[in-house]
Design a protein around this motif. Sequence first.
Motif, PDB file in Angstrom:
ATOM      1  N   GLU A 239       0.866  -1.173   0.000  1.00  0.00           N
ATOM      2  CA  GLU A 239       0.000   0.000   0.000  1.00  0.00           C
ATOM      3  C   GLU A 239       0.909   1.230   0.000  1.00  0.00           C
ATOM      4  O   GLU A 239       2.048   1.117  -0.427  1.00  0.00           O
ATOM      5  N   MET A 240       0.437   2.400   0.456  1.00  0.00           N
ATOM      6  CA  MET A 240       1.238   3.605   0.243  1.00  0.00           C
ATOM      7  C   MET A 240       1.429   4.491   1.463  1.00  0.00           C
ATOM      8  O   MET A 240       2.113   5.512   1.364  1.00  0.00           O
ATOM      9  N   GLU A 241       0.848   4.136   2.610  1.00  0.00           N
ATOM     10  CA  GLU A 241       0.874   5.097   3.722  1.00  0.00           C
ATOM     11  C   GLU A 241       1.326   4.553   5.065  1.00  0.00           C
ATOM     12  O   GLU A 241       1.623   5.325   5.979  1.00  0.00           O
ATOM     13  N   SER A 242       1.366   3.234   5.245  1.00  0.00           N
ATOM     14  CA  SER A 242       1.558   2.682   6.588  1.00  0.00           C
ATOM     15  C   SER A 242       2.890   3.064   7.227  1.00  0.00           C
ATOM     16  O   SER A 242       2.958   3.333   8.433  1.00  0.00           O
ATOM     17  N   ALA A 243       3.969   3.093   6.451  1.00  0.00           N
ATOM     18  CA  ALA A 243       5.288   3.349   7.027  1.00  0.00           C
ATOM     19  C   ALA A 243       5.445   4.804   7.477  1.00  0.00           C
ATOM     20  O   ALA A 243       6.030   5.079   8.524  1.00  0.00           O
ATOM     21  N   ALA A 244       4.926   5.733   6.676  1.00  0.00           N
ATOM     22  CA  ALA A 244       4.984   7.136   7.083  1.00  0.00           C
ATOM     23  C   ALA A 244       4.202   7.339   8.378  1.00  0.00           C
ATOM     24  O   ALA A 244       4.662   8.028   9.294  1.00  0.00           O
ATOM     25  N   LEU A 245       3.020   6.721   8.466  1.00  0.00           N
ATOM     26  CA  LEU A 245       2.222   6.838   9.685  1.00  0.00           C
ATOM     27  C   LEU A 245       2.949   6.232  10.872  1.00  0.00           C
ATOM     28  O   LEU A 245       3.045   6.857  11.941  1.00  0.00           O
ATOM     29  N   ALA A 246       3.459   5.031  10.715  1.00  0.00           N
ATOM     30  CA  ALA A 246       4.127   4.356  11.825  1.00  0.00           C
ATOM     31  C   ALA A 246       5.340   5.135  12.320  1.00  0.00           C
ATOM     32  O   ALA A 246       5.547   5.282  13.529  1.00  0.00           O
ATOM     33  N   SER A 247       6.140   5.647  11.394  1.00  0.00           N
ATOM     34  CA  SER A 247       7.371   6.337  11.792  1.00  0.00           C
ATOM     35  C   SER A 247       7.082   7.684  12.448  1.00  0.00           C
ATOM     36  O   SER A 247       7.640   8.007  13.510  1.00  0.00           O
TER      37      SER A 247
END
Length: 290
Positions: A239-247
Motif C-alpha cells: 500500500e502507500m501510507e503505513s510506514a509514514a504513519l508508523a514512523s
Amino acid sequence: MVRVIPPSELIINDDGSVFHLKLKPEQLADRVIMVGDPARVSSIAAYFDSRECDVSNREFHTITGSYKGKRLTVISHGIGGDNIDIVVTELDALANIDFATRSVKPELKQLRIVRIGTSGGLQPYVPIGTYVAAHTSVGFDGIPFYYAGNEAVRDLTFEEEFIKQVDWKIVGVLPYAVKADEELLEQIAADDFVRGVTIATNSFYGAQGRELRLSLADPELNKKIEAYNDNGNQVTNFEMESAALASLAAMMGHRALTVCCIIAGRVNKNMNTNYKDSLSDLIEKVLERI
C-alpha cells in the motif's frame, strides 16, 4: 527557554484552525481513524450516535463524534506518504501545541491512530478479502529521514536483512522499517487478522512493479519482495501510507497501526472492485475495538 514556533512553521488560519485540516484543537478526539478516501469518512461516521463537527478542505475531510460512548475523530488523508506527513503533523499540533502561545505544551497528549486502507496481497495466505494488520511497515518514501532521531524508531536489523535479501538496486531511495504499536496491534488485530509485513511505496505504479509505458529500473523487485523471508516474516501486502504513519507517530509519541482489506492479488493478478461489504466489516471491527 520556551521555543515560540513562527507563523511560517505552524500556519494557523484566521478562525483559529490549523492550515490544511481546517480543524481547531477542541475538535480533535484522542482516538483517530484515518482513511484515504474523503467519502469514506461519511460512511464511517454513519455509525456514530452523535456528531460534533464536519469539516472539509481539499482531500482532508474530518468528522468528530461519539460511537457507543467513545469520542472519535475520522479523517481522510488522500493518497501517499506526503499527505500522511501533513495530517499526522497537524494532528499532533492540534493535540500538543498551544495555538495561543505557539509553544509546545508541557504535558503531551498521546493519540491512538488506526488507519483503515485497501491493499494488494503478495502471498497465497492473504487472498482477496483478508484483513492484514501491519506489525511492521517498510517504507520506500524516505519521510522519516528528514527528521532527527529517526533511528530510534526504525528496525535497523530488519532493514539490513531486507536490503540484502532483495538485492536493493533503486538508486536514491533507502527502505526503512518501523514496527506498529504493540499494544494497539493486540487490541485491534485480535485473532481474526493476518499480522504481516506491509510495504508502503511512494507511488502506485513503478514502485509497486506496475509497468505501463515506462520500463522498471528493477523488473525483478516484486519477485524478490515476494520471496523475502526472515525467520517466517514475509511481506504480505503493498500500500502507500503505513510506514509514514508508523514512523511519524512513533517519533511523536503516538500509538499507530495500519489495517488493510486485501482487494487485489498481485501474484495472481486478480482484482475485486466490489469490496465495499468486506471493508464495511473491517470498519465495524475497528470501531468496536479502538
